[in-house]
Design an enzyme around this catalytic site. Sequence first.
Site, short mmCIF file in Angstrom:
data_model
loop_
_atom_site.label_atom_id
_atom_site.label_comp_id
_atom_site.label_asym_id
_atom_site.label_seq_id
_atom_site.Cartn_x
_atom_site.Cartn_y
_atom_site.Cartn_z
N CYS A 398 -6.66 3.38 -4.38
CA CYS A 398 -6.83 2.19 -3.54
C CYS A 398 -7.97 1.33 -4.07
CB CYS A 398 -6.99 2.61 -2.09
SG CYS A 398 -6.46 1.31 -0.96
N HIS A 525 -2.56 5.99 -1.14
CA HIS A 525 -3.42 7.18 -1.08
C HIS A 525 -2.57 8.44 -1.24
CE1 HIS A 525 -7.18 5.29 0.48
NE2 HIS A 525 -6.32 4.37 0.88
N GLU A 527 -3.43 11.34 -1.72
CA GLU A 527 -4.05 12.55 -1.18
C GLU A 527 -3.49 12.97 0.17
OE1 GLU A 527 -5.50 9.62 -1.53
OE2 GLU A 527 -7.05 9.20 -0.05
N1 GLN Z 1 -11.12 -2.34 0.66
C1 GLN Z 1 -9.88 -2.33 -0.06
C2 GLN Z 1 -8.78 -3.03 0.70
O1 GLN Z 1 -8.87 -3.24 1.88
C3 GLN Z 1 -9.48 -0.93 -0.41
C4 GLN Z 1 -9.13 -0.10 0.79
C5 GLN Z 1 -9.07 1.37 0.50
O2 GLN Z 1 -9.55 1.82 -0.53
N2 GLN Z 1 -8.52 2.14 1.40
O3 GLN Z 1 -7.79 -3.37 0.13
#
Ligand code: GLN
Length: 600
Positions: A398, A525, A527
């Site tokens: 992300c 994600h 994970e």
């Molecule tokens: N801050 C970034 C976004 O909102 C990444 C978010 C995250 O890593 N979960 O896109």
Amino acid sequence: MKYVLVTGGVVSGLGKGVTASSIGVLLKACGLRVTSIKIDPYLNTDAGTMSPFEHGEVFVLDDGGEVDLDLGNYERFLDIKLTRDNNITTGKIYQHVIAKERKGDYLGKTVQVVPHVTDAIQDWIERVAVIPVDGEEDPADVCVIELGGTIGDIESAPFIEALGQFSYRVGPGNFCLVHVSLVPVLNVVGEQKTKPTQHSVKGLRGLGLTPDILACRSTKPLEDNVKEKLAQFCHVPLEYIFTLYDVPNIWRIPLLLKDQKAHLAISKVLNLASILNEPSLGEWTSRAELCDNLHVPVRIAVVGKYTGLSDAYLSVLKALLHASVACRKKLVVDWVPACDLEKETEKENPDAYKAAWKLLKGVDGILVPGGFGDRGVEGKILAAKYARENKIPFLGICLGMQIAVIEFARSVLSLQDANSTEFNHETKHPCIIFMPEGSKTHMGGTMRLGSRKSIFNVKDSKSAKLYENKSFVDERHRHRYEVNPDMVERLEKAGLSFAAKDETGKRMEIIELPNHPFFIGAQFHPEFKSRPGKASPLFLGLIAASCGELDTVLNPASAHQHSISNGPTNIFINGTSKKSPNGLADVRYNNGYCNGLYTR
Ligand code: GLN
């Protein structure tokens, strides 16, 4: 439906979540289908707005629910998929009751905690318990409910009252209360002390709940006389008192419960004796042994913001463990505070700066997890640069993917001020931008949350191979910002590959550097869907690459004995392969928590 309620007393952090999940595992191993509900008595409607530093990670479900990390534990232990409603909070209950009040559902009545809030809690539990979570169509047999917090907390009072009423609502034989408590040892006399548990059981009774089973946390197994004392003072039969003493890894907890015949006690309370088989926990035993016997290390740097609290990245840590175990390696995580890698720190705290870089330079692979806000972002960018230039295996998740794109734009495209508009609104080269699925003007509800499709569109990419050449994958998301579609072509021409995109082709889901041994970033994600026996493919890739075994994973045909098996059917112990009886031969990792409390 049968209910097992797990409460906690004496102190928080006893590992109620692990105990509750382990009870679920034990019942599942007896052939029962299990679901779970976590009650968090805080006022937030969900965990989405809570700081991971205070409360641990925000776990994300398929339906986009942002929930307590304990739900991750249930999903991993029981291999189920929960819904947002499986996490009850005071905020959700009051919101529900107040909405009903506004609608006029209680017309003429005074709306009160008892009976309106307590009824709402009971109705919620009954409604959610029957939602199937294991892929089957019918409701589960047993619902394990964990009540967060400690008995006596002001916030949990309405829940305790509701659960007391609920035990009557469902009737005897359908409700089993397991109270998790602490039996400390005083160093001076070396004696196991029962008083805290006595007090906490007294408190529980005073609130109208009667424990059927006591699960006592302690460093060593309880002495017989201590158990007798507990039985006498707490009015719980001796054979219903269990010790959850410290073990080298949390996957031994279901085995501990089984050895003490906890399944028989629960089955008696729940009138389940006739349908209960002897629990088959063979694969849990093998994996626990295997985990305790891994010695060859694989060192991974996690470059993050909250490195002081490993719960803040719990699922990342678990996914790394699953992958390391699949590769038969002992995971060593080096937490690198992203800020400490930055130039500023070199001036302000040269020792921390040196230490952070020394750590980073000593690892086999680098992971940059997700995150929000600009603290440490420049440090993360430096870590990605170091990984890219020095051909160190890298996985960016992300925000970790976004900073890798920023780094690439800055270094390779020479766009010095390339940035995400999350961190610099004015940047001339916004390579990461706000791309809400809904409103562009409102922050609330603009997060892209939950399961979304990523479609592979680059032939022979490592990520597609890791996902077994599927045409698409469904992974969980939690973000607002994304790669700027207007810059994709330029980035691509310079050598950054976009291996997967969403269904519209506008949202970049996976990046790769084809000329690097392993450099992958994912907007999702991975994970959250990693399981002990089914390590997340991208994590598996990172670990395999970090120990020089990526080829074996990417080309399983050339795999030899002793090689990596992430498939569900084989476990390798001392170079020999054993077939698992039910195809669930997964391996859980020794977390090494034996410091009096075990981790979630
Ligand atoms: N801050 C970034 C976004 O909102 C990444 C978010 C995250 O890593 N979960 O896109």
